[in-house]
Scaffold this active site. Structure first.
Site, PDB file in Angstrom:
ATOM      1  N   SER A  31     -11.741  15.531 -78.410  1.00 19.70           N
ATOM      2  CA  SER A  31     -11.928  13.632 -78.010  1.00 19.70           C
ATOM      3  C   SER A  31     -12.807  13.709 -79.625  1.00 19.70           C
ATOM      4  CB  SER A  31     -13.017  13.993 -76.938  1.00 19.70           C
ATOM      5  OG  SER A  31     -13.998  14.241 -76.691  1.00 19.70           O
TER       6      SER A  31
ATOM      7  N   HIS B  23      -7.053  13.957 -73.386  1.00 13.36           N
ATOM      8  CA  HIS B  23      -7.146  13.496 -74.101  1.00 13.36           C
ATOM      9  C   HIS B  23      -5.570  13.166 -74.600  1.00 13.36           C
ATOM     10  CE1 HIS B  23     -10.999  11.526 -74.755  1.00 13.36           C
ATOM     11  NE2 HIS B  23     -11.085  12.928 -74.709  1.00 13.36           N
TER      12      HIS B  23
ATOM     13  N   LYS C 205      -8.256   8.298 -68.691  1.00 13.93           N
ATOM     14  CA  LYS C 205      -7.908   7.417 -70.316  1.00 13.93           C
ATOM     15  C   LYS C 205      -6.809   6.947 -69.962  1.00 13.93           C
ATOM     16  CE  LYS C 205     -11.303  10.589 -72.018  1.00 13.93           C
ATOM     17  NZ  LYS C 205     -11.814  11.274 -70.568  1.00 13.93           N
TER      18      LYS C 205
END
Lengths: 80, 394
Positions: B185, B213, B244
Site C-alpha cells: 500500500s 490493494h 477499497k
C-alpha cells in the site's frame, strides 16, 4: 562458534555504528547506540546473514542490549 | 517502555505538529460531494488519497441495494454470526466471492484488518511458523502476534531471501505459512508472486496473499495480482477487503482448502465480532458484480494512474513504483513532507501523508491513490497542485 566468539563477532559488526563509543554486552542498542528501528531491522538482517540464522520477530521484542542479542543468536545457532 | 512514556512520546509529536499548525492525522472532511470530491476547511478538494479505486461509493445500484436492505432487514445484526446467526445474505456473499475466485468457499469478516487478523492468527498458532514480508501491513503483524507462532521476516519482495529463510527452518519449513501482499500500500509495488510460489512449492509451505490493494485493480476480472499472473490456483488463501474497490467495509478470505470452514470456529476476530450490517452486505454484493464486469472501470483506473505517474515524473518528482493505482511521491524528509502535504491541501488536493515507521526505508511519502471516477482534468489538477506546492516552498 562458542558464546565468546558470537559476542566478539557481534561487537565487531556493531562497532561501525557505535561512532567511537565502546561496545560491551551491556550496551543498549536504542539507549546507548541511539539506533532507530529501521537501523535495528537492517542490522538484524545483516547479522542473520552473517550467522546464517533467522531471529524470530517475537524474540526481538526482548532484546535491549548487545548481550540480549547475542543470546538470541546463540539460541538460533543451537547453543542453548 | 510504560504506558505513560509511550503516550508522552505521542504528546511530544503532537506538540511538534501543533507548532507547525498542521494536523495530518485529524483531517475533517466536512462534505462528500462525490467519489472524488469533498469539502475540507470550506474548500472544494479533490480526493486523491481514499483508495476508492473503482469509485463505486456513489454508484446508484449499490446505494439502491443498500437502501432496500436497510429498510427490509434493519440497521444492524446486533451481534456475531456464531451467537446471533448468519443472515442469508452473509452466506450469499460468501458463495459469490468463492465463485468469483473459482474456489471452494469464502469467509466474510467485519473489516479487512480483521480478515488478516482472523486468518493469520488461526493458521499460525503457537507451534507454527509464519514467514512474512518485512514490509507487511500492521494487520499481518498483528495477526501473527495474536496467533502466537514463531514469526520470521524476509526482505521485502525478495524471493531469494524467502528461500534462504525457508532453508534455515529445516523440517519446520513444511507447512509454514508464507504471507505476502499483492500490491504494497505504501509505494504501490507488486510482489514477485511467481517466484514466491516457486519457493512455496519447493518447501511444501502454505501461501496467503492479501489482495487488499489489487482487488478490482489487477487482472482481467479484477481478481488481483494472482489473476494477472495466472496463479489463482497456486494461492492457498486469498484475503481481501471491501473497503477499497468495493466501496463499503468488511473483508474476506477465499480458499480451495477444506479447512476454511473450520477456521470460522477457531478465529477469534470472526467469532467475537458483530457481523456486517445488511446494507453493507447488500451494497458489497452489487459492487462485486460491477467489479467483475468492470473492465471499463479498470481501463479508466489504469489510464488515470498512468496520467498521474507521467505528470508527476515530468515535474521531476521521485516516485515509489511503476505506474499503478497507487502513486507515491517520495520526499524523504519528514518536515518537508508535512509542509508539502499542508500546501497541497491549501491548493485543494487531499493525499495521504505517510511517515516512518509506517513507510519503507524510513522515508516520508505523499501517497496518492487514483480512482476510475477521477476525470483527466482532476488528475491534471492534482499534478498542477504538486507543482504549485513545490513553487510556494521555494
Amino acid at each position: 562458534m562458542d558464546s565468546q566468539e558470537v559476542l566478539a563477532e557481534l561487537i565487531g559488526i556493531l562497532a561501525p555504528l557505535a561512532k567511537g563509543r565502546a561496545v560491551s554486552p551491556d550496551t543498549e542498542l536504542i539507549g546507548d547506540l541511539a539506533l532507530e528501528s529501521l537501523q535495528i531491522m537492517n542490522l538484524v538482517l545483516a547479522i542473520e546473514d552473517r550467522f546464517d540464522i533467522s531471529v524470530p520477530v517475537n524474540a526481538l521484542a526482548d532484546v535491549r542490549t548487545v548481550g540480549d542479542l547475542a543470546v538470541q543468536i546463540e539460541k538460533q545457532l543451537g547453543h542453548d | 517502555m510504560g504506558k505513560l512514556q509511550r503516550l508522552q512520546g505521542i504528546a511530544t509529536a503532537r506538540k511538534e505538529l501543533d507548532a507547525l499548525g498542521i494536523d495530518p492525522f485529524g483531517v475533517q472532511i466536512d462534505g462528500i460531494v462525490s467519489a472524488t470530491e469533498g469539502v475540507i476547511a470550506g474548500r472544494a478538494t479533490i480526493l486523491a488519497g481514499t483508495n476508492n479505486y473503482l469509485g463505486l461509493t456513489f454508484n446508484p445500484e449499490c446505494i439502491a441495494a443498500a437502501r432496500a436492505a436497510l429498510e427490509s432487514q434493519g440497521t444492524g445484526t446486533t451481534g456475531s454470526r456464531m451467537a446471533n446467526g448468519s443472515y442469508a445474505e452473509h452466506r450469499k456473499l460468501e458463495r459469490e466471492l468463492a465463485a468469483f475466485y473459482g474456489k471452494r468457499d469464502a469467509i466474510v469478516f467485519s473489516t479487512g484488518y480483521q480478515a488478516n487478523l482472523g486468518m493469520i492468527s488461526t493458521l499460525a498458532g503457537p507451534d507454527d511458523v509464519a514467514v512474512i514480508d518485512a514490509d507487511s501491513h500492521a494487520s499481518i503483524y498483528d495477526g501473527c502476534r495474536l496467533g502466537g507462532g514463531e514469526v520470521i521476516r524476509f526482505r521485502h519482495n525478495d524471493a531469494a531471501d524467502l528461500a534462504k529463510r525457508m532453508r534455515r527452518l529445516g523440517a519446520r519449513a513444511r507447512g509454514a505459512l508464507i504471507v505476502v501482499e499483492g500490491v504494497y500500500s505504501m509505494l504501490g509495488d507488486r510482489a514477485p508472486l511467481r517466484d514466491i510460489i516457486a519457493v512455496k512449492r519447493q518447501y511444501g509451505a502454505v501461501l496467503l496473499v492479501d489482495e487488499a490493494h489489487s482487488l478490482g485493480v489487477l487482472g482481467d476480472r479484477g481478481r488481483g495480482l494472482c489473476e494477472e499472473l495466472g496463479v489463482v490456483a497456486d494461492v492457498d488463501y486469498v484475503v481481501g477487503t471491501f473497503s477499497k474497490s468495493l466501496g463499503s467495509t468488511g473483508g474476506f478470505c477465499v480458499s480451495e482448502r477444506s479447512d476454511l470452514d473450520l477456521i470460522r470456529y477457531a478465529s477469534r476476530p470472526y467469532v467475537f465480532t458483530a457481523s456486517l450490517a445488511p446494507a453493507t452486505i447488500a451494497s458489497t454484493r452489487v459492487a462485486l458484480r460491477l467489479l467483475d464486469e468492470g473492465t471499463d472501470l479498470r481501463r479508466r483506473l489504469r489510464e488515470n494512474g498512468e496520467r498521474l505517474h507521467a505528470g508527476l515524473a515530468a515535474l521531476g518528482f521521485r516516485l515509489g513504483a511503476p505506474p499503478g493505482a497507487v502513486v507515491a511521491v517520495v520526499l524523504g524528509d519528514k518536515l518537508a513532507a508535512l509542509q508539502f502535504w499542508q500546501r497541497l491541501l491549501e491548493h485543494g488536493v487531499y493525499v495521504n501523508l505517510m511517515v516512518p515507521p509506517a513507510t519503507p526505508n524510513g522515508e516520508s511519502l505523499l501517497r496518492c491513490s487514483v480512482s476510475a471516477a477521477h476525470t483527466p482534468a482532476q488528475i491534471d489538477a492534482v499534478c498542477a497542485a504538486f507543482a504549485a506546492a513545490r513553487r510556494s516552498a521555494a
